[in-house]
Design an enzyme around this catalytic site. Structure first.
Site, PDB file in Angstrom:
ATOM      1  N   SER A 208      36.974  53.350  45.815  1.00 17.55           N
ATOM      2  CA  SER A 208      36.603  52.102  46.508  1.00 17.55           C
ATOM      3  C   SER A 208      36.585  52.424  47.697  1.00 17.55           C
ATOM      4  CB  SER A 208      37.049  51.488  46.033  1.00 17.55           C
ATOM      5  OG  SER A 208      35.365  50.885  46.062  1.00 17.55           O
ATOM      6  N   GLU A 331      31.661  51.388  36.264  1.00 18.05           N
ATOM      7  CA  GLU A 331      31.835  50.789  37.478  1.00 18.05           C
ATOM      8  C   GLU A 331      31.291  49.685  37.917  1.00 18.05           C
ATOM      9  OE1 GLU A 331      33.782  52.193  39.599  1.00 18.05           O
ATOM     10  OE2 GLU A 331      33.639  54.291  39.445  1.00 18.05           O
ATOM     11  N   HIS A 446      35.600  49.627  37.647  1.00 17.64           N
ATOM     12  CA  HIS A 446      36.075  49.555  38.696  1.00 17.64           C
ATOM     13  C   HIS A 446      37.462  49.253  38.539  1.00 17.64           C
ATOM     14  CE1 HIS A 446      35.753  51.230  42.936  1.00 17.64           C
ATOM     15  NE2 HIS A 446      35.494  49.376  43.499  1.00 17.64           N
TER      16      HIS A 446
END
Length: 554
Positions: A208, A331, A446
């Site tokens: 990230s 995601e 994610h």
């Protein structure tokens, strides 16, 4: 939320390691016949307080007294609106002692790597505002990549205002969080040999915002010579949230100060105001709304120092490296599920482009926002909330992660870097804990891959099934192979399963899943070309990457 070995307690080693940084004592993590030594909370910089606040980090002095490194150091001061994901911080965040790192190293000598094991340096995510290396259970982490004959280092770096304050000029160029990461890499170069690592075989990897940091570190002339390989996971320098122009980021920090009562005019007065504020004030964002477009608030900026040129020029002149990068299947699924403002989905699909494509990004925001919305609802029954939520998830994932990752892969390959590109698509449907009931469907989201790479469950405690363990074995093998050999297939692989990335087939990638991993030709159903067109014509993207402006007209 919990690592798969968090129920175990390590033994504290009474013997000290005579490291070049100073003598240290650490923990003993036992995994069948393998012992991993872990040293937690090693300081790599002087406390960034007083005169060192909002300054580049300063190397800590070598110590002579034995330092007990049994516990993680404190997290850096946290900022931002992701508390519902990150949860309470442990240990308590603070300014003074937060710039620490952790080393996990197999005890027995390597039969393959006589000059030291390859090193993998992990940079945590959290939107540049939250999280810490201590979020990963040390016992669990020691039972993942370190069992693959590598040394793993994880680091803390300054976050939020403390890490990224800028006045947009020489008074305070900013990017202190990136300077922290760079100093940690210099520590690795200088001291990792004492811990059995090879400073000439270093891979930086992050997820990230940590992935974006990883990619940015590969570009800056201050950091790019400190490692040989890099793995940006679900985040690159090309992602929407990665970096801003300095004047836009400076505007955010001026607005934030004015929100808290600042009334000065020049940069010196603004910087002085920030120096005088308490951590409580500077971490309080409740009620503040930025006028600049973008997903995140306090992020790196193109400062002219850490980044002396636009990103494409830096990529072109940087030494060639091996890159491995990718995303999860959905995601945007967790982002859509956790944000009440995105419900119903039609509202979310309307609000999302409004927050991204403002006048500071494109010259025709209303037109771009309308085109964006219409593209994602095309052919969908708007009364079908499940179908609309799937489109919202796709839009969030595409805009914030998927397009930026493939753009970085293309840009790196264009400039002669060897790239391996993947999607992670395995999910255990029982892995979402308290969020389970909010999910419109189950998929790899994610942070899902972190369970299988570092042994830590982000949304629920990781209690692996037999299938989970097989995926963990596959994932740690692929990532450690890349760190050791520059090839995820392994040393001397003759019949490669995971092909190198090619600009001739730019969407072709490796699908990591279970029971089968395989190469695939289409990346996210071909949706990315639409967003690449917008980014390719937007002022923001063109200025950051290529140093020029071009108003978006679709």
């Amino acid at each position: 939320m919990g690592g798969f070995l968090s129920h175990l307690t390590p033994e504290q080693n009474v013997e000290a390691l005579k490291a070049s940084c100073g003598p240290v004592r650490g923990n003993i993590y036992k995994h069948d016949d393998v012992i991993v030594d872990g040293y937690l909370g090693i300081p790599y910089a002087k406390p960034p307080v007083g005169e060192l606040r909002f300054k580049k980090p300063v190397t800590v002095d070598v110590w002579t007294e034995i330092k007990d490194c049994y516990k993680y150091g404190p997290a850096c001061v946290q900022t931002g609106g992701f508390e519902q994901i990150a949860g309470p911080r442990t240990p308590t965040p603070e300014e003074a002692g937060c710039l620490t790192l952790n080393v996990f190293t197999p005890r027995n000598a390597s039969s393959e790597f006589k000059n030291g094991r390859p090193v993998m340096v992990y940079i945590h995510g959290g939107g540049y505002e939250l999280c810490a290396s201590s979020d990963f259970c040390a016992y669990s982490l020691s039972g993942t990549l370190p069992l693959k004959d590598v040394v793993v280092v994880s680091i803390n770096y300054r976050l939020g205002v403390f890490g990224f304050l800028t006045t947009g000029d020489n008074v305070c160029p900013g990017n202190f969080g990136l300077w922290d990461q760079t100093l940690a890499l210099k520590w690795v170069q200088k001291h990792i040999s004492s811990f059995g690592g090879d400073p000439n075989c270093v891979t930086v990897f992050g997820q990230s915002a940590g992935g974006a940091s990883t990619d940015l570190l590969s570009l800056s002339p201050h950091s790019r010579d400190l490692f040989q390989r890099f793995i940006p996971i679900s985040g690159t320098a090309h992602c929407d949230f990665a970096i801003r122009a300095s004047e836009n980021q400076a505007k955010i920090f001026r607005e934030f100060a004015e929100f808290h009562g600042f009334s000065g005019r020049d940069s010196s007065a603004l910087f002085k105001w920030y120096q005088e504020q308490s951590p409580e004030t500077l971490s309080n964002v409740k009620g503040y709304k930025k006028s600049i477009s973008g997903f995140l608030t306090f992020i790196p900026n193109l400062d002219g120092d850490f980044f002396p040129k636009p990103l494409d020029e830096l990529r072109k002149e940087a030494p060639k490296k091996q890159m491995m990068t990718g995303v999860t299947e959905y995601e945007g699924l967790m982002l859509a599920s956790m944000n009440p403002a995105f419900s119903p989905a039609d509202v979310g699909l309307t609000l999302m482009p409004q927050g991204i494509y403002g006048k500071d990004v494109v010259s025709n925001p209303d037109e771009i926002q309308k085109i964006f919305y219409e593209k994602y609802v095309e052919g969908v029954d708007k009364s079908d909330e499940l179908a609309m939520r799937k489109k919202l998830c796709e839009a969030l994932g595409d805009e914030f992660f998927n397009v930026g990752v493939i753009q970085a892969a293309k840009n790196a390959a264009k400039h002669g870097n060897e790239v391996y590109f993947y999607t992670f698509e395995y999910v255990n449907p029982d892995s979402f804990g308290m969020w389970d009931g909010m999910m419109p469907f189950k998929a790899a989201v994610h942070c899902t891959e972190l369970r299988y790479l570092l042994g830590e469950g982000v949304y629920s405690k990781f209690e692996p099934t037999e299938e989970d363990r097989k995926v963990m074995e596959t994932t740690t093998t692929l990532f450690s192979n890349f760190a050791k050999y520059g090839n995820p297939n392994g040393k001397g692989a003759t019949a490669e399963i995971w092909e190198k990335y090619s600009l001739n087939r730019p969407e072709r990638h490796y699908r990591i899943s279970y029971p089968k991993c395989e190469m695939r030709d289409v990346y996210h159903e071909g949706r990315i070309q639409f967003l690449e067109k917008i980014d390719g014509d937007s002022d923001k993207y063109q200025e950051l990457v290529y140093g020029k402006k071009k108003s978006a007209k679709i």
